[in-house]
Motif scaffolding. Sequence first.
Motif, mmCIF file in Angstrom:
data_model
loop_
_atom_site.group_PDB
_atom_site.id
_atom_site.type_symbol
_atom_site.label_atom_id
_atom_site.label_comp_id
_atom_site.label_asym_id
_atom_site.label_seq_id
_atom_site.Cartn_x
_atom_site.Cartn_y
_atom_site.Cartn_z
ATOM 1 N N SER A 37 24.327 43.040 34.401
ATOM 2 C CA SER A 37 24.336 43.799 35.625
ATOM 3 C C SER A 37 25.347 43.395 36.398
ATOM 4 O O SER A 37 25.874 43.949 37.350
ATOM 5 N N MET A 38 25.881 42.041 36.324
ATOM 6 C CA MET A 38 26.945 41.591 37.310
ATOM 7 C C MET A 38 28.158 42.333 37.236
ATOM 8 O O MET A 38 29.003 42.422 38.167
ATOM 9 N N ALA A 39 28.379 42.590 36.050
ATOM 10 C CA ALA A 39 29.527 43.592 35.590
ATOM 11 C C ALA A 39 29.675 44.760 36.484
ATOM 12 O O ALA A 39 30.895 45.140 36.546
ATOM 13 N N PHE A 40 28.720 45.297 37.124
ATOM 14 C CA PHE A 40 29.102 46.530 37.904
ATOM 15 C C PHE A 40 29.050 46.180 39.569
ATOM 16 O O PHE A 40 29.025 47.136 40.233
ATOM 17 N N PHE A 41 29.086 44.784 39.819
ATOM 18 C CA PHE A 41 29.122 44.703 41.369
ATOM 19 C C PHE A 41 30.481 43.674 41.438
ATOM 20 O O PHE A 41 30.781 42.907 40.706
ATOM 21 N N LYS A 42 31.047 44.090 42.615
ATOM 22 C CA LYS A 42 32.101 43.312 42.994
ATOM 23 C C LYS A 42 32.133 43.121 44.602
ATOM 24 O O LYS A 42 31.783 44.304 45.259
ATOM 25 N N LEU A 48 33.326 50.006 39.195
ATOM 26 C CA LEU A 48 33.794 49.867 37.932
ATOM 27 C C LEU A 48 34.873 49.142 37.739
ATOM 28 O O LEU A 48 35.570 48.754 36.731
ATOM 29 N N GLU A 49 35.217 48.477 38.969
ATOM 30 C CA GLU A 49 36.579 47.610 39.132
ATOM 31 C C GLU A 49 36.569 46.400 37.898
ATOM 32 O O GLU A 49 37.657 46.227 37.444
ATOM 33 N N ASN A 50 35.590 45.856 37.614
ATOM 34 C CA ASN A 50 35.366 45.169 36.751
ATOM 35 C C ASN A 50 35.936 45.139 35.424
ATOM 36 O O ASN A 50 36.247 44.535 34.508
ATOM 37 N N PHE A 51 35.938 46.514 35.095
ATOM 38 C CA PHE A 51 36.132 47.032 33.879
ATOM 39 C C PHE A 51 37.838 47.281 33.613
ATOM 40 O O PHE A 51 38.172 47.962 32.627
ATOM 41 N N SER A 52 38.681 47.118 34.624
ATOM 42 C CA SER A 52 39.856 47.374 34.649
ATOM 43 C C SER A 52 40.686 46.924 33.705
ATOM 44 O O SER A 52 41.910 47.307 33.140
ATOM 45 N N PHE A 53 40.270 45.887 33.001
ATOM 46 C CA PHE A 53 40.752 45.100 31.955
ATOM 47 C C PHE A 53 41.320 45.970 30.671
ATOM 48 O O PHE A 53 41.937 45.678 29.817
ATOM 49 N N PRO A 244 36.148 35.291 36.602
ATOM 50 C CA PRO A 244 34.675 35.322 37.247
ATOM 51 C C PRO A 244 33.644 35.856 36.207
ATOM 52 O O PRO A 244 33.959 36.509 35.263
ATOM 53 N N TYR A 245 32.258 35.340 36.403
ATOM 54 C CA TYR A 245 31.388 36.019 35.316
ATOM 55 C C TYR A 245 31.353 37.285 35.307
ATOM 56 O O TYR A 245 30.796 37.873 34.233
ATOM 57 N N SER A 246 31.348 38.094 36.325
ATOM 58 C CA SER A 246 31.367 39.510 36.738
ATOM 59 C C SER A 246 32.371 40.178 35.677
ATOM 60 O O SER A 246 31.953 41.141 34.782
#
Lengths: 282, 293
Positions: A37-42, A48-53, A244-246
């Motif tokens: 769930s950390m993936a969805f928080f910044k 969804l910024e963490n998915f920009s890779f 980062p873990y997220s």
Amino acid sequence: MSQQNLTHSERRKQNIAIAVMFIFILPIVFMFIIFFSMAFFKDGRLTLENFSFVWGEMRLRDQTTIKSMLPALKNSIIFTFGVTSSEVVISLLAGYALSRLRFTGRRTIQTSLLVLRMFPTLLLLIAVLYVLIALHIVNSLKGVVLVALAFRLPGSTFIIKNFFDAIPRDIENSTLVDGCTRFSGFRQVIIYLVKPGIVSIAVFSFLSAWSNFILFNTLLFGNKTPVVATYIRALTRNEQMIAPYSVIAAMGIVYMIPVIVFFTISQKQLMEGNIGGGKGTA
Amino acid sequence: MKGKDLQGYAFLSPFLILVSIFYIAPAILTIIMSFSSLDGAFLWEFVGFENYGKIFRDPNTFLILRNTILYIVISMAIIVLLDLFIATLTTYFIKSDGWASFFKSIIMIPMITPSVVYSVLWIWYLDASDSGFINSFIRFFDTDFVSVNWIAKYPFQVIIIAQVVVSLAYGAIIFSSAIRSIPDNQFKAAHVDGAGEWEIVKTIIIPNIRPHIKFIIMWETLGLMTNYLNILLITNGGPLNRTEVWALSAYHKAFIDQQYGYGAAISVLLILVVFMIMLLWMFASKSKKEGEE
């Protein structure tokens, strides 16, 4: 086991057992849910910024950039597709021959299957690297596909051979009588009878190929051909996390989507206890 | 006869070619390599038993051997006990199929998680900094708590727990389908005789699935002995070799130090042990005619 008409005490015991199992799985479930769930928080907001890779380069706070995951995804898909499809075809052919045809050396091959299927392939990587160098296919995806196939074939051939053994010989003889050759009979009739076997081989082949790490880690070097596993690993060294873990959690989600899909479809196969090679048998 | 041979080998040829080149040849090559001083330069120079002698002279060998044995024995004992526990609960006590398969699928999640991701989960869980889950969890209750670097402090316990969690599903599912195939009337008879649940587990379930228990013990021993992946990814053998096991040390010697010959010798010794276990297993299951799988 019967599940109708539970007596009062059986129902009570079942409830206790369910409660105990809940307590047992709780830490595992928590660990997975909180991590992903950390993936969805910044910075504390939902995003969804963490998915920009996935689509392009990603710039981290400390100015390091992460390359796009796309090339790695592409390589992983090619590798998994290559291994799974060839493994199914080759093990079908071999399993059929070992179960049905009589030829010199059949016994020897059958016995060696038993040994090869339990042999610790991870210990052969040193020599495998040398073989790949000698054949001039070192450091290429092609080479890793061949190695992964060779390592997995004994196990899957063994499984599919057992499925063939379970088909009554009469069915097969009648295809021969009806004018099929061995091969056309195999193609038109027999394959449909071992469908569950094919599904279970495909599932395990997919899971193992998609999540394979050690073969890429040892047989591909210089970052020329990244796959998802080595891509993630490069950012998560034991000593220090680069991302980062997220972000890593987001990568884990992308990596695990196909696994979860396959898992849900094939859960029954997995549950039936015919698990091919356990985890990590390369 | 000739035609039949041809047909058989036509079906088998892709299998035989791949397996001989990329599996059997490397196996033979590993043995040959173990007698050479092959290194990053890839020059063959045979040194006899020098590599094997080096293993015995290496001051770390004893530590690695001790780690390996402890790691295998402790993990295996925990895995088999928990597998029995889970299988009995989900098959014998929980009669509802829905609940049983719910719990079993949860237990399978660590198994299907790619190891690269799985290892990060543990590293995050036990992270020394404040972002680590356990540390922040404890701090939630005890604000004075000073963060602990769990992996550095308890590396051996960590790799055992991580490995146990991954391995649980396989044995639990095998045991559970074995328990399912025990005839129902055995349980009924025991109930009529007034046997308690613990007695049923002891006198019906365990004796009935004994061959499966033996199989899992053999299977997990081989797996723990040769599969170093989780250790490599979580602690990489450290700190200070505290979690270095035999198979991982072959990997380190070969791929990190580029001492291919030495690494091969370490592998060969382990392969010999694996072969002995496999032979023992085959004899045991042949003589009893109850070998499962």
